[in-house]
Enzyme design. Structure first.
Site, PDB file in Angstrom:
ATOM      1  N   LYS A   1      -5.434  11.282   1.527  1.00 49.00           N
ATOM      2  CA  LYS A   1      -4.123  10.826   1.977  1.00 49.00           C
ATOM      3  C   LYS A   1      -3.612  11.805   3.020  1.00 49.00           C
ATOM      4  O   LYS A   1      -3.983  12.986   2.999  1.00 49.00           O
ATOM      5  CB  LYS A   1      -3.133  10.782   0.807  1.00 49.00           C
ATOM      6  CG  LYS A   1      -1.962   9.869   1.044  1.00 49.00           C
ATOM      7  CD  LYS A   1      -2.382   8.426   0.854  1.00 49.00           C
ATOM      8  CE  LYS A   1      -1.241   7.479   0.759  1.00 49.00           C
ATOM      9  NZ  LYS A   1      -1.658   6.270   0.034  1.00 49.00           N
TER      10      LYS A   1
ATOM     11  N   ASN B   1       6.312  -3.779   3.891  1.00 44.23           N
ATOM     12  CA  ASN B   1       5.110  -4.596   4.056  1.00 44.23           C
ATOM     13  C   ASN B   1       4.588  -5.156   2.726  1.00 44.23           C
ATOM     14  O   ASN B   1       4.303  -6.343   2.615  1.00 44.23           O
ATOM     15  CB  ASN B   1       4.035  -3.773   4.758  1.00 44.23           C
ATOM     16  CG  ASN B   1       2.774  -4.575   4.963  1.00 44.23           C
ATOM     17  OD1 ASN B   1       1.889  -4.594   4.118  1.00 44.23           O
ATOM     18  ND2 ASN B   1       2.712  -5.292   6.057  1.00 44.23           N
TER      19      ASN B   1
HETATM   20  N1  GLU Z   1      -1.945   3.275   2.048  1.00 43.37           N
HETATM   21  C1  GLU Z   1      -2.598   2.247   1.314  1.00 43.37           C
HETATM   22  C2  GLU Z   1      -2.777   2.654  -0.141  1.00 43.37           C
HETATM   23  O1  GLU Z   1      -2.045   3.465  -0.660  1.00 43.37           O
HETATM   24  C3  GLU Z   1      -3.873   1.768   1.984  1.00 43.37           C
HETATM   25  C4  GLU Z   1      -4.937   2.808   2.171  1.00 43.37           C
HETATM   26  C5  GLU Z   1      -6.097   2.321   3.025  1.00 43.37           C
HETATM   27  O2  GLU Z   1      -6.098   1.187   3.449  1.00 43.37           O
HETATM   28  O3  GLU Z   1      -6.993   3.133   3.249  1.00 43.37           O
HETATM   29  O4  GLU Z   1      -3.586   2.116  -0.841  1.00 43.37           O
END
Ligand code: GLU
Length: 431
Positions: free
Chosen positions: A105, A220
């Site tokens: 992340k 979103n």
């Molecule tokens: N930010 C999104 C999550 O927390 C998507 C992560 C991604 O697509 O790599 O799952």
């Protein structure tokens, strides 16, 4: 977050499941520590000529099952502790839906609403400049998260390609379609949660028109899950954004709310016919009150730590579907489980986003693009299968769905770690 560590709290969930999954303690020991942490500063020349220096992070939690994967968040409350927790959840999430990734992340401490588009572009390109040696299609693949979007992913992909001097679309997912994005990525998180709810509907024999729903967060993920449920007849009686919530017993016309919110950036109780929107009667309530409504289904789709020991006992919804990452603290989770609530955990319920990110990466690498129906079909197959697997573990072990999801995740990660084989070598098993 200093006195209360989100990462420590997340690790508690791992430990609970570790007992049940009977995995090698070495696996748990590995997962307690992120593989690598990068901290960067990004100087940006602002529109008024001043220089502002922003702080950003990228945490790669575990890469045993494949390159690390996870979004980049722009938010004033971003901290290293939070990014570590979010990276850990990504490792588990990718294992639950069995896609070949580890977890990562990223985050920048910024309120993007305070920046002009040009400033935002400079910041996003600056972040990639700092991170270029650590990310890549085979190492670590970022994506959107809270307050980042396709446009930002497009800038980042372009910056990375410039640095590498070759077009590299697979370095990042959630891109605009015109730059190699996948059809169906925009609503994938909400849609994945929707497919989970459809499985629940079958299991619990729900009649959608009889089910009331409250959705916290109208970004979103929240918008799309609300839209899909509304189209099936579910009664969405409350929704909120960061400024507050609206409640209406008869339910809202969700497409009208989405249209109004996206055109005016305001959440209002409206009904629209064509381009004409009229206010409908509703009550303004707080975000806290929304969580405590007497509804059948509560969908937290905003930020982490929304249901804590302070309000857990006041939650009335029987079913909670975690579309946000980490909306329920581990203490609150215990209270809710004692009250026999069913919680579909984040690492399953919101895995639709990363699943379609995986599809995007596959399409980029193949140079061959799928139809939206193909994306939906494959997403549904993965979400329904994963939901079923987690549900069966829950039934078999007489546990809750979160522990079941972690059990499945660490079993898969554990298998991958054990396949490395070093432990067997020392056990004398050299075959
Ligand atoms: N930010 C999104 C999550 O927390 C998507 C992560 C991604 O697509 O790599 O799952």
């Amino acid at each position: 977050m200093s006195e209360h560590s989100l990462f420590e709290d997340a690790i508690k969930q791992l430990d609970q499941a570790g007992e049940l999954a009977k995995v090698d303690p070495e696996v748990l020991a590995r997962l307690r520590h992120p593989k690598a942490i990068m901290q960067v500063s990004i100087p940006v020349r602002m529109d008024d000529g001043t220089l502002q220096v922003f702080e950003g992070y990228r945490v790669q939690h575990d890469s045993t099952r494949g390159p690390t994967k996870g979004g980049i968040r722009y938010h004033p409350d971003v901290s290293l502790d939070e990014v570590k927790a979010l990276a850990f959840w990504m490792t588990c999430k990718c294992a639950v839906v069995d896609i070949p990734y580890g977890g990562a992340k990223g985050g920048i401490i910024v309120n993007p609403k305070d920046l002009s588009r040009m400033e935002l572009e400079k910041l996003s390109r600056g972040f990639v400049d700092r991170m270029a040696d650590f990310i890549g299609p085979d190492t670590d693949i970022p994506a959107p998260d809270v307050y980042t979007n396709a446009m930002i992913m497009g800038w980042m992909m372009n910056e990375y390609s410039n640095i590498q001097r070759k077009s590299t679309p697979a370095v990042i997912t959630g891109k605009p379609i015109a730059l190699g994005g996948s059809l169906g990525r925009d609503d994938a998180t909400g849609r994945g949660a929707y497919y989970c709810i459809k499985e629940l509907e079958r299991k619990r024999k729900w009649e959608p028109t009889q089910i009331t729903v409250a959705v916290q967060g109208f970004g979103n993920a929240g918008q799309h899950v609300a839209r899909l449920l509304h189209a099936d007849g579910y009664r969405i009686v409350a929704v909120s954004d960061s400024r507050g919530a609206i409640y209406r017993e008869e339910g809202f016309d969700i497409p009208s709310l989405i249209k109004f919110k996206n055109e005016s950036r305001q959440l209002k109780a409206v009904y629209c016919e064509g381009s004409v929107c009229e206010l409908v009667e509703s009550q303004n309530i707080t975000n806290e009150a929304l969580l405590e409504l007497d509804v059948d289904l509560l969908i937290p789709a905003a930020l982490e730590n929304q249901i804590t020991l302070d309000n857990a006992k006041d939650i009335k919804a029987q079913v909670i579907v975690e579309v946000a990452n980490g909306p329920v603290s581990s203490d609150a989770n215990k209270v809710l489980i004692e009250k026999h609530k069913l919680i579909v955990p984040d690492i399953l319920a919101n895995a639709g986003g990363v699943t379609v990110s995986y599809f995007e990466w596959v399409q980029n690498r193949a140079g061959f693009y799928w139809t939206v129906d193909e994306v939906h079909h494959r997403l549904q197959a993965i979400m329904s299968r994963s939901f079923g697997e987690v549900y069966d573990i829950m039934d078999e072990h007489l546990t809750d769905m979160r522990t079941a999801a972690y059990t499945l995740a660490i079993k898969r990660i554990g298998d991958a770690i054990s396949a490395g084989g070093t432990r067997q070598y020392f056990n004398g098993d050299q075959k």
